[in-house]
Design a protein around this motif. Structure first.
Motif, mmCIF file in Angstrom:
data_model
loop_
_atom_site.group_PDB
_atom_site.id
_atom_site.type_symbol
_atom_site.label_atom_id
_atom_site.label_comp_id
_atom_site.label_asym_id
_atom_site.label_seq_id
_atom_site.Cartn_x
_atom_site.Cartn_y
_atom_site.Cartn_z
ATOM 1 N N GLY A 221 0.994 -1.241 -0.007
ATOM 2 C CA GLY A 221 -0.059 -0.169 0.397
ATOM 3 C C GLY A 221 0.773 1.468 0.214
ATOM 4 N N GLU A 222 2.117 0.969 -0.269
ATOM 5 C CA GLU A 222 2.597 1.925 -0.282
ATOM 6 C C GLU A 222 4.050 2.356 -1.499
ATOM 7 O OE1 GLU A 222 4.426 5.687 0.568
ATOM 8 O OE2 GLU A 222 3.314 4.726 3.090
ATOM 9 N N ASN A 223 3.523 3.627 -1.837
ATOM 10 C CA ASN A 223 4.137 4.000 -3.368
ATOM 11 C C ASN A 223 5.258 4.617 -3.044
ATOM 12 O OD1 ASN A 223 2.212 1.873 -4.595
ATOM 13 N ND2 ASN A 223 0.749 2.894 -4.197
ATOM 14 N N HIS A 224 6.016 5.640 -2.095
ATOM 15 C CA HIS A 224 6.534 6.843 -1.610
ATOM 16 C C HIS A 224 7.792 6.348 -2.083
ATOM 17 C CE1 HIS A 224 3.358 8.777 -0.743
ATOM 18 N NE2 HIS A 224 3.889 9.723 -0.637
ATOM 19 N N THR A 225 8.915 5.609 -2.825
ATOM 20 C CA THR A 225 9.464 5.529 -3.255
ATOM 21 C C THR A 225 11.463 5.856 -3.233
ATOM 22 O OG1 THR A 225 9.590 5.421 -5.697
ATOM 23 C CG2 THR A 225 8.311 3.134 -4.558
ATOM 24 N N LEU A 226 10.983 7.134 -3.305
ATOM 25 C CA LEU A 226 11.787 8.586 -3.539
ATOM 26 C C LEU A 226 13.183 7.826 -2.032
ATOM 27 C CD1 LEU A 226 13.218 10.091 -5.779
ATOM 28 C CD2 LEU A 226 12.272 11.912 -4.937
ATOM 29 N N PHE A 245 13.758 -3.294 -4.305
ATOM 30 C CA PHE A 245 11.844 -3.706 -5.023
ATOM 31 C C PHE A 245 10.936 -3.134 -5.039
ATOM 32 C CE2 PHE A 245 13.804 -7.541 -2.828
ATOM 33 C CZ PHE A 245 14.385 -8.338 -4.163
ATOM 34 N N GLY A 246 11.583 -1.973 -4.278
ATOM 35 C CA GLY A 246 10.616 -0.430 -4.684
ATOM 36 C C GLY A 246 8.819 -0.182 -3.939
ATOM 37 N N GLY A 247 7.899 0.066 -4.673
ATOM 38 C CA GLY A 247 6.808 0.196 -4.151
ATOM 39 C C GLY A 247 5.528 -0.831 -4.136
ATOM 40 N N ALA A 248 4.889 -0.415 -2.526
ATOM 41 C CA ALA A 248 3.960 -1.385 -2.583
ATOM 42 C C ALA A 248 4.191 -3.223 -2.703
ATOM 43 C CB ALA A 248 2.810 -0.700 -3.567
ATOM 44 N N LEU A 249 5.064 -3.873 -2.233
ATOM 45 C CA LEU A 249 5.094 -5.100 -2.643
ATOM 46 C C LEU A 249 4.806 -5.912 -1.333
ATOM 47 C CD1 LEU A 249 7.488 -7.234 -3.632
ATOM 48 C CD2 LEU A 249 9.191 -6.971 -1.572
ATOM 49 N N PRO A 250 3.659 -6.853 -2.063
ATOM 50 C CA PRO A 250 2.692 -7.074 -1.653
ATOM 51 C C PRO A 250 3.582 -8.982 -0.258
ATOM 52 C CG PRO A 250 2.316 -7.468 -3.660
ATOM 53 C CD PRO A 250 3.758 -7.067 -3.577
ATOM 54 N N VAL A 251 2.720 -8.510 0.621
ATOM 55 C CA VAL A 251 3.162 -9.626 1.659
ATOM 56 C C VAL A 251 4.015 -10.894 1.079
ATOM 57 C CG1 VAL A 251 2.352 -10.902 4.133
ATOM 58 C CG2 VAL A 251 1.782 -8.531 3.323
ATOM 59 N N GLU A 252 3.663 -11.403 0.978
ATOM 60 C CA GLU A 252 3.648 -13.104 -0.389
ATOM 61 C C GLU A 252 5.373 -12.765 -1.198
ATOM 62 O OE1 GLU A 252 0.945 -11.711 -0.912
ATOM 63 O OE2 GLU A 252 -0.690 -12.992 0.823
ATOM 64 N N SER A 253 4.843 -11.937 -1.755
ATOM 65 C CA SER A 253 5.889 -11.260 -2.513
ATOM 66 C C SER A 253 7.391 -10.461 -1.514
ATOM 67 C CB SER A 253 6.072 -10.629 -3.655
ATOM 68 O OG SER A 253 4.838 -10.222 -4.436
ATOM 69 N N LEU A 254 7.091 -9.947 -0.377
ATOM 70 C CA LEU A 254 8.378 -9.928 0.495
ATOM 71 C C LEU A 254 8.552 -11.132 0.369
ATOM 72 C CD1 LEU A 254 9.799 -7.374 1.777
ATOM 73 C CD2 LEU A 254 7.955 -7.693 3.520
ATOM 74 N N VAL A 255 8.265 -11.655 1.986
ATOM 75 C CA VAL A 255 8.715 -13.209 2.534
ATOM 76 C C VAL A 255 9.341 -14.085 1.680
ATOM 77 C CG1 VAL A 255 7.950 -15.491 3.388
ATOM 78 C CG2 VAL A 255 6.505 -12.707 4.439
ATOM 79 N N ALA A 256 8.885 -14.170 0.791
ATOM 80 C CA ALA A 256 9.641 -14.292 -0.901
ATOM 81 C C ALA A 256 11.063 -14.794 -1.129
ATOM 82 C CB ALA A 256 8.865 -15.183 -2.013
ATOM 83 N N ALA A 257 10.950 -12.833 -1.735
ATOM 84 C CA ALA A 257 12.449 -12.377 -2.184
ATOM 85 C C ALA A 257 13.040 -12.779 -0.089
ATOM 86 C CB ALA A 257 12.087 -10.819 -1.486
ATOM 87 N N VAL A 258 12.760 -11.857 0.898
ATOM 88 C CA VAL A 258 13.743 -12.846 2.139
ATOM 89 C C VAL A 258 13.958 -13.805 1.937
ATOM 90 C CG1 VAL A 258 13.579 -12.547 4.447
ATOM 91 C CG2 VAL A 258 12.310 -10.975 2.924
ATOM 92 N N ARG A 259 13.389 -15.491 1.664
ATOM 93 C CA ARG A 259 13.769 -16.428 2.043
ATOM 94 C C ARG A 259 14.608 -16.362 0.085
ATOM 95 N NH1 ARG A 259 11.442 -19.233 5.974
ATOM 96 N NH2 ARG A 259 9.331 -18.883 6.414
ATOM 97 N N ARG A 260 13.947 -15.594 -0.616
ATOM 98 C CA ARG A 260 15.517 -16.201 -1.709
ATOM 99 C C ARG A 260 17.139 -15.970 -1.527
ATOM 100 N NH1 ARG A 260 12.271 -14.957 -7.122
ATOM 101 N NH2 ARG A 260 14.183 -15.965 -7.771
ATOM 102 N N ALA A 270 7.906 2.973 5.398
ATOM 103 C CA ALA A 270 5.993 3.099 5.518
ATOM 104 C C ALA A 270 6.173 4.646 5.230
ATOM 105 C CB ALA A 270 5.609 2.666 6.995
ATOM 106 N N GLN A 271 6.024 5.500 4.527
ATOM 107 C CA GLN A 271 5.816 6.988 4.171
ATOM 108 C C GLN A 271 4.362 7.517 5.736
ATOM 109 O OE1 GLN A 271 7.789 8.849 2.628
ATOM 110 N NE2 GLN A 271 6.506 10.895 3.839
ATOM 111 N N SER A 272 3.521 6.698 5.570
ATOM 112 C CA SER A 272 2.079 6.638 6.330
ATOM 113 C C SER A 272 2.208 5.882 7.552
ATOM 114 C CB SER A 272 1.051 6.702 4.859
ATOM 115 O OG SER A 272 -0.514 7.015 6.520
#
Length: 334
Positions: A221-226, A245-260, A270-272
């Motif tokens: 839900g967070e898109n402020h990547t700068l 991995f930039g903005g608004a990474l889904p939970v499942e994708s974040l977990v997969a990226a950390v494991r890989r 988190a900006q907000s």
């Protein structure tokens, strides 16, 4: 920084202040435009120096620069260049103050004005902020890119971000909020070119080292990547392998990226406060991988204003870019 300026003032024809006025390069830096723009305004619209001061290099007096400042202010409002130049030439000249000496307080000249040419409130900031703001307001891509890269080269990524880019972005944001959405295009334009300058100024991607990677991602839900982009660039500058991995990474994708990737550290932006998620940060912090008996997990940092008041037990929350860089760098084995 002071040493560089003092050295530059001894050179001839490089755009620094010398006896008898300013060269075209120095004028361009003061105004936040490319030197070619100043020369074009001179050739096409007659906004050049009123007199030559000897030698083959033209010198600009304070009165000459005042006309160009008027030209900048007028074009920033959307007035066509030809009409802006006519008004700048015809305006009744005022008694121009002499150029400030290079000696003394490095901010002495920045306190003379608190606006960037069209009502943009900047306050007491580095002179480069005014140039960047003017170029952004004019939507001058070439000048903006040149000024951003020059600030990064002069001050380094962390200082350029903290002292030049952030104050200008904040001033543009305030202008947008108080002017009925009139400056949305300026904020988008400035952000885009900041992002591009960061990529151009960053060294080539650092090769992976097992167990020494940093993962950076915005929470869902967070898109402020700068802010993450500058953090990624600063870490790469220090030889730290980064996976961004930039903005608004889904939970499942974040977990997969950390494991890989099996990173040494993970930074979650988190900006907000509405996007900051304690359960997500806690979940990533307890993730483990590796063989039984030698399992390990990442150091997790909660980054950005969204985590204010939402501290996660055991997780660091750096207060600024320099602190985040230091924390992540120390988490990575050499």
């Amino acid at each position: 920084m002071g040493t560089r300026r003092a050295h530059g003032e001894q050179r001839s024809g490089d755009g620094d202040q010398q006896e008898g006025g300013l060269t075209t390069g120095e004028v361009a830096r003061r105004l936040g435009v490319a030197p070619t723009t100043v020369r074009t305004w001179d050739r096409r619209y007659g906004l050049g120096p009123d007199a030559h001061t000897g030698g083959r290099h033209r010198r600009w007096t304070a009165a000459d620069v005042a006309k160009l400042e008027r030209m900048c202010a007028l074009t920033a409002t959307g007035l066509p260049p030809a009409e802006a130049a006519r008004l700048a030439r015809s305006e009744e000249p005022t008694t121009a103050a002499p150029f400030p000496r290079a000696a003394g307080s490095p901010r002495a000249s920045t306190r003379r004005r608190c606006r960037a040419g069209s009502g943009l409130q900047l306050g007491d900031v580095r002179q480069e902020c005014r140039g960047v703001a003017r170029a952004a307001l004019r939507l001058d891509a070439a000048a903006l890119e040149e000024l951003l890269l020059a600030a990064i080269a002069e001050h380094g990524l962390v200082a350029a971000w903290t002292e030049v880019i952030v104050p200008t972005l904040q001033a543009v944001g305030r202008k947008w909020e108080t002017s009925g959405e009139k400056y949305v295009e300026v904020e988008h334009f400035l952000s885009w070119h900041v992002s591009g300058a960061l990529r151009r100024a960053t060294p080539r991607t650092v090769a992976d080292r097992p167990g020494a990677t940093v993962v950076l991602a915005c929470v869902p839900g967070e898109n402020h990547t700068l802010p993450l982009e500058v953090l990624s660039a600063a870490l790469a500058e220090r030889g730290v392998p980064v996976r961004m991995f930039g903005g608004a990474l889904p939970v499942e994708s974040l977990v997969a990226a950390v494991r890989r990737t099996g990173p040494a550290a993970v930074g979650l932006w988190a900006q907000s406060r509405t996007t900051a998620s304690r359960p997500l940060a806690q979940h990533v912090a307890v993730m483990e991988w590796g063989v039984r008996g030698a399992r390990r997990g990442p150091v997790v940092l909660t980054l950005g204003p969204g985590w204010a008041g939402q501290a996660v037990a055991g997780l660091a929350r750096p207060s600024g870019l320099a602190e985040a860089v230091a924390a992540l760098e120390s988490a990575v084995p050499s």
